[in-house]
Structures are given as C-alpha cells and as structure tokens.
Design an enzyme around this catalytic site. Structure first.
Site, PDB file in Angstrom:
ATOM      1  N   ARG A  46       0.626  -1.144  -0.001  1.00  0.00           N
ATOM      2  CA  ARG A  46       0.080  -0.076   0.074  1.00  0.00           C
ATOM      3  C   ARG A  46       1.019   1.322   0.073  1.00  0.00           C
ATOM      4  O   ARG A  46       0.610   2.187  -0.637  1.00  0.00           O
ATOM      5  CB  ARG A  46      -0.887   0.101   1.322  1.00  0.00           C
ATOM      6  N   TYR A  98     -15.625  16.507 -15.525  1.00  0.00           N
ATOM      7  CA  TYR A  98     -16.190  15.100 -15.791  1.00  0.00           C
ATOM      8  C   TYR A  98     -17.180  15.072 -14.574  1.00  0.00           C
ATOM      9  O   TYR A  98     -16.924  15.537 -13.408  1.00  0.00           O
ATOM     10  CB  TYR A  98     -14.820  14.355 -15.438  1.00  0.00           C
ATOM     11  N   ASP A 170      -6.513  18.401 -15.014  1.00  0.00           N
ATOM     12  CA  ASP A 170      -6.854  16.877 -15.471  1.00  0.00           C
ATOM     13  C   ASP A 170      -6.450  16.973 -16.840  1.00  0.00           C
ATOM     14  O   ASP A 170      -7.087  17.395 -17.785  1.00  0.00           O
ATOM     15  CB  ASP A 170      -8.586  16.887 -14.995  1.00  0.00           C
ATOM     16  N   LYS A 195      -7.896   5.751 -19.196  1.00  0.00           N
ATOM     17  CA  LYS A 195      -8.163   5.990 -20.681  1.00  0.00           C
ATOM     18  C   LYS A 195      -6.902   5.862 -21.489  1.00  0.00           C
ATOM     19  O   LYS A 195      -6.378   4.828 -21.802  1.00  0.00           O
ATOM     20  CB  LYS A 195      -8.565   7.565 -20.509  1.00  0.00           C
TER      21      LYS A 195
HETATM   22  N1  PLP Z   1     -11.091  12.751 -15.128  1.00  0.00           N
HETATM   23  C1  PLP Z   1     -11.640  12.713 -16.443  1.00  0.00           C
HETATM   24  C2  PLP Z   1     -11.616  13.816 -17.197  1.00  0.00           C
HETATM   25  C3  PLP Z   1     -12.635  11.679 -16.597  1.00  0.00           C
HETATM   26  O1  PLP Z   1     -13.204  11.321 -17.812  1.00  0.00           O
HETATM   27  C4  PLP Z   1     -12.730  10.555 -15.644  1.00  0.00           C
HETATM   28  C5  PLP Z   1     -13.712   9.263 -15.995  1.00  0.00           C
HETATM   29  O2  PLP Z   1     -14.259   9.209 -17.098  1.00  0.00           O
HETATM   30  C6  PLP Z   1     -12.217  10.731 -14.439  1.00  0.00           C
HETATM   31  C7  PLP Z   1     -11.455  11.847 -14.432  1.00  0.00           C
HETATM   32  C8  PLP Z   1     -12.353   9.628 -13.367  1.00  0.00           C
HETATM   33  O3  PLP Z   1     -11.508   8.363 -13.640  1.00  0.00           O
HETATM   34  P1  PLP Z   1     -11.969   7.072 -13.357  1.00  0.00           P
HETATM   35  O4  PLP Z   1     -13.057   6.585 -14.199  1.00  0.00           O
HETATM   36  O5  PLP Z   1     -10.510   6.375 -13.650  1.00  0.00           O
HETATM   37  O6  PLP Z   1     -11.941   6.854 -11.845  1.00  0.00           O
END
Ligand code: PLP
Length: 399
Positions: A46, A98, A170, A195
């Site tokens: 961890r 998001y 992000d 992604k």
């Molecule tokens: N940030 C963006 C721009 C996203 O599109 C997503 C998920 O689609 C996330 C964060 C969250 O990621 P996760 O689904 O891996 O938890």
C-alpha cells in the site's frame, strides 16, 4: 529524450536479478526487513511497490514532473487532491468538468469539507475572478468533458500563482503526448490512466504528477493513509500500455479527422464540438498549448433523444459505453451516462443536452468507422436540415 522514446523505454532493462528486458511484476503485498528497525526499499505494497514505482517514474518523466502518485482510479486521484483542502478553503472548478469529479466536489462541499465554485472558465472575467476569490485550488480540465472547451493553462496559472493558488490540470483527454500542463505553469497534473495512458480498456487507474517534491510527498502520504494506491498488476498493465501511447495517439487523431470530415457533411448532425475546427472558440489556444487536437469529439444531432436512440441502436462498430481513450471506438450519451451524476440544472448550465453524444475515436480502419456512422445516421434521418458550418478539419500532429 522525446516523449515517444521515454514511453517505450520506461523500465526497460531495469531488472538487476535476471536481466529481463521487460521489468518483472512484484505482486507481493509485503517485504522482509533486513533486521529490526532496518526496512528495505519497500515494506508494504500500500505504501510502496516496485512495479507501481516504475509506472510512477514513467508518468513523472512523461509529464516533466518530479514524481507521480499512482492511484487505484482517476477518482482516487481526485479524492487525494481533495485532501489538500481544509474546511473554509475554496476550490474553483469548471462547470463542465467530468461528471464524477463534479459529483465528488459537490457532495464533499455539502458536508463542509471545503467550499466549491463552479464557473465557465472560458469567460472573459475568469482571471479577475481567480484573483478576487483567491481559491486554494484552481481545477482545470482542458479540453473539458464532454464539450471540449479549451482554457489557456499558462494564462490561468499565472493569475492563480499571483494569489498563491495551487493549479491542478486534469490531462486525461490528451495525455502528456499532446499536452504538458506542468511546462505551461500548472503545479499538479491528474490522470485517469484508465483512458489513453493504459489505452486498452482493461484497467481502472489514476495518477497525480507534481513538480514540487514537498507537495508530491504530501499527496503520497495521503495516498498511503487513505489506501488509494494502485495495484501492482494494474500498474504492470498500464506500463505496458504506456509503451505504445505515442503511436496510438497518432492513429486516434488521424481517424478523428476523417470522421469529422464525414460528420460535417451529414444532415442529421447539428453541431460538432472539436477544438481542431477553426470555428471552435478554443481553436487558437489549443493550437498553441497542445501538440494535436486529440480524438474526443462530441456531436449534437437534430431530433433530440428520439433520434439519439434510433442512431445508437443501428451502430455496429461503435460500442455504446462509458470511458474513452481505448483502442476501440466508443460512443456515450453524457446526459444519461457519464454526467448523469450531476444535477439536471448543472448539466444544462454546462451545455449538456439530450441530443449530445460524445465519441471516443479508436484506431480501427477509418473507412469501416465512417461506414458504420453513415448507415446509422442515415437510418435515423427523416427530414434533412443544413449544417451550421462547413469548415475543413486538417490533421495537426506535432508528436
Ligand atoms: N477525469 C476525467 C476527465 C474523466 O473522464 C474520468 C473518467 O471518465 C475521470 C477523471 C475519473 O477516472 P476513473 O474513471 O478512472 O476513476
């Protein structure tokens, strides 16, 4: 080294024991101490793991940062950063971030963990707002999800730093191959590695990369404390995905251009949101701060939900699924899928309508993808109407 070389070489020839070219995977949850009070490099997975460390090092180098904290999901990474805030601190976030991020910020602020302000960060008064509100964290998502709005990272970071604000970007939609926020002035970069970075839709993961070691150490501390670090197996797979990141992105982008050039000729398509179109409000900034326009776009179709349903039901190659950035082409309906967790009013303010569809273009043969879109759009078409604009999309690839 260039990003493409960095991503291929990450961890290669690092195995001291057998000289394995590809680094081995360390699944062990714990590690022996050499002696009482003498731990080795790692004691418990961890808090630290050799396989995860290699992924963190690769992501840190790719983003031009000091180090990366690898988490079990993108939302895990978002959660970590929320722990930099205290009650009373302000988090300034885009109104169209998001949906999961929006939901977490909203609910944690309702519990009193911090204050949140959602704004359209493309507005002219945004720099003044940052300076007058003096947030603890400025959250940027560019291009934004799902409308691909673009903000100027350099300009916003400068304004934020004048008032001591931490800037988080992000970078999930572009990856470090197409955009390096730390070089543009941001303090921290966040990824849902689920992604493009993993790229094969078989891992859920995340990461936070920073340039200031002290800040990164704080985030490492929280990751261990909260138990949000990524698993060794997921780290192994993600590092494998990283090796092909640059060529995948090139293929994604080529296909996207061809698809857009087809979509803008189809009468069921009312609007295309893609920063690579010269009439997109963020076109110039995207061209300045990105090395390509990416492979995410959203479209609005005439006829709202009824037409959306008809179109989606006829698609054969595009999978109706959440997520993005995998080698396979996906289509999502933000209103009922990715952004359903947002309150309806917030969705409308963000410009998310019933007729909006987000497309993640894969690396299949573009002719097959276009044929699939064409037959499905044709089936849903009843009364053709003209498109709003007809400018040409051209490949922009400086990878
Ligand atoms: N940030 C963006 C721009 C996203 O599109 C997503 C998920 O689609 C996330 C964060 C969250 O990621 P996760 O689904 O891996 O938890």
């Amino acid at each position: 080294m260039k990003s493409r070389t960095l991503s291929v070489k990450a961890g290669i020839e690092s195995d001291q024991q057998f000289g394995a070219v590809i680094p081995p995977i360390y699944l062990s949850s714990n590690y022996t101490f050499e002696d009482l009070g003498k731990p080795r490099c790692h004691d418990y997975t961890r808090s630290g793991n050799p396989t995860r460390d290699l992924l963190g090092k690769a992501l840190g180098e790719l983003e031009g940062g000091k180090d990366a904290v690898v988490t079990s999901s993108g939302m895990g990474a978002v959660t970590l950063l929320c722990h930099l805030l205290c009650p009373g601190d302000l988090l300034f976030a885009p109104h169209d971030c998001y949906g999961g991020t929006h939901r977490l910020f909203t609910h944690l602020s309702k519990k009193g963990n911090f204050k949140v302000l959602f704004e359209d960060q493309t507005k002219n008064n945004i720099l003044k707002k940052i300076q007058s509100k003096r947030p603890k964290i400025l959250w940027i998502e560019t291009p934004s999800n799902p409308l691909l709005r673009i903000v100027d990272i350099e300009e916003l970071s400068k304004a934020a730093h004048c008032v001591g604000t931490i800037v988080v970007v992000d970078n999930t939609f572009l990856s470090p191959i197409l955009q390096k926020p730390l070089e543009l002035g941001a303090d921290l970069v966040l990824h849902s590695t689920t992604k493009f970075i993993n790229g094969h839709s078989d891992v859920v993961g995340g990461a936070v990369i920073g340039k200031d070691q002290e800040l990164v150490n704080q985030i490492f501390w929280w990751a261990n404390c909260l138990g949000l670090t990524g698993s060794p197996f997921d780290s192994f797979l993600t590092l494998r995905g990283v090796r092909t990141l640059a060529p995948r992105i090139s293929e994604h982008q080529k296909n996207t251009c061809e698809i857009i050039n087809f979509l803008k000729t189809h009468p069921l398509v009312k609007k295309i949101h893609y920063p690579g179109l010269s009439n997109h409000p963020g076109y110039e900034v995207a061209k300045k701060q990105q090395k390509g326009f990416g492979s995410l776009l959203s479209i609005e179709v005439f006829g709202g939900l009824k037409k959306v349903r008809e179109f989606l039901s006829k698609l054969r190659l595009f999978s109706l699924a959440e997520s993005l950035g995998g080698v396979e082409s996906l289509i999502a309906h933000p209103e009922t899928m990715t952004h359903a967790g947002m309150e309806e009013k917030a969705r409308r303010e963000a410009g998310i309508t019933e007729g909006l569809l987000r497309i993640s273009v894969g690396i299949e043969d573009p002719c097959d993808l276009i044929e699939d879109l064409k037959q499905a759009l044709d089936c849903a078409l009843e009364s053709p109407q003209p498109l709003e604009s007809l400018e040409q999309c051209e490949v922009f690839n400086q990878i």
